[in-house]
Design a protein around this motif. Structure first.
Motif, mmCIF file in Angstrom:
data_model
loop_
_atom_site.group_PDB
_atom_site.id
_atom_site.type_symbol
_atom_site.label_atom_id
_atom_site.label_comp_id
_atom_site.label_asym_id
_atom_site.label_seq_id
_atom_site.Cartn_x
_atom_site.Cartn_y
_atom_site.Cartn_z
ATOM 1 N N LEU A 87 -7.543 5.156 -0.963
ATOM 2 C CA LEU A 87 -6.780 6.397 -0.908
ATOM 3 C C LEU A 87 -6.717 7.010 -2.299
ATOM 4 O O LEU A 87 -6.268 6.364 -3.248
ATOM 5 C CB LEU A 87 -5.363 6.125 -0.393
ATOM 6 N N THR A 112 -10.182 8.287 1.479
ATOM 7 C CA THR A 112 -9.288 9.346 1.958
ATOM 8 C C THR A 112 -8.832 10.156 0.755
ATOM 9 O O THR A 112 -8.339 9.589 -0.230
ATOM 10 C CB THR A 112 -8.049 8.753 2.664
ATOM 11 N N MET A 114 -6.536 13.392 -1.043
ATOM 12 C CA MET A 114 -5.194 13.947 -0.923
ATOM 13 C C MET A 114 -5.259 15.467 -0.847
ATOM 14 O O MET A 114 -5.994 16.106 -1.603
ATOM 15 C CB MET A 114 -4.351 13.530 -2.134
ATOM 16 N N ARG A 135 -11.888 12.364 5.511
ATOM 17 C CA ARG A 135 -10.544 11.854 5.742
ATOM 18 C C ARG A 135 -9.580 12.451 4.709
ATOM 19 O O ARG A 135 -9.863 12.440 3.508
ATOM 20 C CB ARG A 135 -10.526 10.329 5.641
ATOM 21 N N CYS A 137 -5.277 12.949 3.487
ATOM 22 C CA CYS A 137 -3.888 12.517 3.551
ATOM 23 C C CYS A 137 -3.025 13.679 3.079
ATOM 24 O O CYS A 137 -3.322 14.312 2.067
ATOM 25 C CB CYS A 137 -3.684 11.295 2.653
ATOM 26 N N GLU A 139 0.239 15.106 1.367
ATOM 27 C CA GLU A 139 1.269 14.626 0.451
ATOM 28 C C GLU A 139 2.553 15.425 0.608
ATOM 29 O O GLU A 139 2.546 16.653 0.610
ATOM 30 C CB GLU A 139 0.822 14.682 -1.007
ATOM 31 N N LEU A 180 -7.155 14.356 9.544
ATOM 32 C CA LEU A 180 -5.878 13.978 8.965
ATOM 33 C C LEU A 180 -5.510 12.565 9.420
ATOM 34 O O LEU A 180 -5.329 12.319 10.614
ATOM 35 C CB LEU A 180 -4.791 14.970 9.391
ATOM 36 N N GLY A 182 -3.277 10.337 7.256
ATOM 37 C CA GLY A 182 -2.119 9.723 6.629
ATOM 38 C C GLY A 182 -1.182 10.700 5.957
ATOM 39 O O GLY A 182 -1.481 11.895 5.812
ATOM 40 N N ILE A 183 -0.035 10.180 5.573
ATOM 41 C CA ILE A 183 0.960 10.908 4.783
ATOM 42 C C ILE A 183 1.323 10.027 3.593
ATOM 43 O O ILE A 183 1.473 8.806 3.733
ATOM 44 C CB ILE A 183 2.228 11.212 5.596
ATOM 45 N N MET A 184 1.448 10.647 2.429
ATOM 46 C CA MET A 184 1.941 9.935 1.259
ATOM 47 C C MET A 184 3.171 10.647 0.718
ATOM 48 O O MET A 184 3.203 11.884 0.661
ATOM 49 C CB MET A 184 0.896 9.845 0.151
ATOM 50 N N LEU A 235 -1.658 9.361 13.082
ATOM 51 C CA LEU A 235 -1.701 8.878 11.709
ATOM 52 C C LEU A 235 -2.030 7.390 11.653
ATOM 53 O O LEU A 235 -1.515 6.598 12.432
ATOM 54 C CB LEU A 235 -0.353 9.117 11.023
ATOM 55 N N ASN A 239 2.409 6.205 3.622
ATOM 56 C CA ASN A 239 2.563 5.467 2.372
ATOM 57 C C ASN A 239 3.755 5.971 1.583
ATOM 58 O O ASN A 239 3.979 7.177 1.490
ATOM 59 C CB ASN A 239 1.288 5.606 1.529
#
Length: 393
Positions: A87, A112, A114, A135, A137, A139, A180, A182-184, A235, A239
């Motif tokens: 990531l 992935t 951001m 991919r 993520c 934020e 999409l 993930g989320i951080m 998702l 993170n």
């Protein structure tokens, strides 16, 4: 005695040089996993910058995946098969690396990137043209904003609310060429701000107040954000956290993984936390080259200043022998670092002083190699990123 052990292990080396004490490193890794209480920890590579050590910690239970600090670094770690889950923690404007990512199917499956705006997507498209799914993520900014115009925390994403996150997620999902996953959400005002700064009781009270109010608010808001985004995307991960906030972030039911890196090395900026005390594992040695007075010893080099605010806490600190400090009017310098204190009376020319850096991985931008000490001997010597001719900014 630790100083005796480290001196014995490195007796054939001439300072300046850097070491990682593997006994302390492994102890810190085990303690991070304990504090994470079952959540997998993604390893923050910017806090290590030694490929061998990133691989070492990934072999331990409780750690999975790497949080990279640049896309070029993620591509390199993928090529080296360090991890299949990489990531990139910051948005990128690196056109060449984006083109390499788009052209490499294996990297697209592992890396992935951001994003925090439609403009981020536009830049990727402009850099590489039509492309297969990349991919991404999303934020979230989880700074604390108790009053209009008041921002406590790091300046990161423009996405702050669940409504904003849901709207951006919907646009990403509709956009050709992106997936999409993930989320951080990094709470820097907690993870990176010690609640017990040495010798600053009033500051400590202020920080604890901020964190006591910010923590519950961010858990509520992050949960709402995750629920909003899950309305439009499946998702793979959410993170959060950092070395300083593993316990708090682990209580957030919306978070699936944590992040940590600095706690493996225990730099001086992490001395100011009540909840945990990492063992200093990354150290560097300097030689005494002169004695201008009985209670002052001058060391060669040592001015390895940490990034951030230009304040005394960004300077390296004498560690062993105990009882040394730098001079307020000179500090740690480019070619010399005077130290004073009772222990300085016993130092002779050629003796070594062990130092700690204020931050973690930044130390290894100064050295091509690091000596890995186990017990009273060097287990092996490995290259840093710099030693592998890798400079990621």
């Amino acid at each position: 005695m630790r100083r005796t052990r480290l001196d014995a292990a490195t007796k054939d080396l001439d300072p300046p040089f850097a070491i990682v004490d593997l006994d302390a490193f492994d102890h810190n890794a085990a303690d991070l996993a304990r504090r994470a209480a079952g959540h997998p920890i993604r390893v923050a590579s910017k806090s290590i910058r030694v490929r061998d050590l990133v691989s070492r910690v990934l072999e331990r239970p409780g750690f999975a995946g790497v949080m990279c600090y640049s896309l070029a670094e993620a591509l390199w770690l993928s090529e080296q098969n360090v991890s299949e889950d990489l990531l990139v923690a910051y948005p990128t404007a690196d056109r060449a690396s984006l083109q390499k990512l788009a052209a490499n199917e294996t990297a697209r499956q592992r890396v992935t990137i951001m994003v925090d705006s439609v403009e981020s997507l536009d830049f990727v498209d402009s850099a590489i043209g039509p492309h297969a799914d990349i991919r991404v993520c999303l934020e979230l900014d989880v700074s604390w904003r108790p009053l209009p115009g008041v921002h406590i925390g790091v300046r990161r994403s423009p996405v702050f609310t669940a409504q904003q996150a849901g709207a951006l997620a919907a646009k990403i999902v509709r956009r050709t060429g992106f997936k999409l996953v993930g989320i951080m959400a990094y709470e820097g005002q907690i993870a990176g701000l010690g609640d017990n700064p040495p010798g600053q009781p009033l500051r400590a009270l202020g920080i604890r107040f901020i964190q006591s109010k910010s923590g519950p608010e961010l858990i509520q808001r992050r949960t709402a954000v995750v629920n909003a985004v899950r309305q439009v995307a499946e998702l793979e991960f959410v993170n959060g956290g950092g070395t300083g906030s593993l316990e708090l972030t682990g209580t957030d039911p919306s978070v699936t993984e944590l992040a940590a890196g600095s706690g493996l090395f225990g730099p001086t900026l992490f001395d100011g936390y009540q909840a945990f005390k990492p063992e200093p594992s990354a150290l560097f040695a300097l030689s005494v080259v002169r004695k201008p007075t009985r209670r002052v010893a001058t060391l060669f080099a040592g001015g390895y200043i940490a990034s951030g605010t230009s304040t005394p806490d960004r300077q390296p600190s004498p560690y062993l022998p105990e009882g040394l400090k730098t001079l307020g009017l000179e500090g740690a310098g480019e070619v010399q670092t005077p130290v004073t204190g009772r222990a300085a009376e016993h130092l002779k020319i050629g003796d070594r002083v062990w130092m700690r850096h204020a931050k973690a991985g930044e130390l290894f931008e100064r050295f091509d190699e690091v000596h890995l000490v186990h017990g009273d001997s060097i287990e092996r010597t490995v290259p840093t990123y710099r030693g592998e001719r890798r400079n990621f900014g």
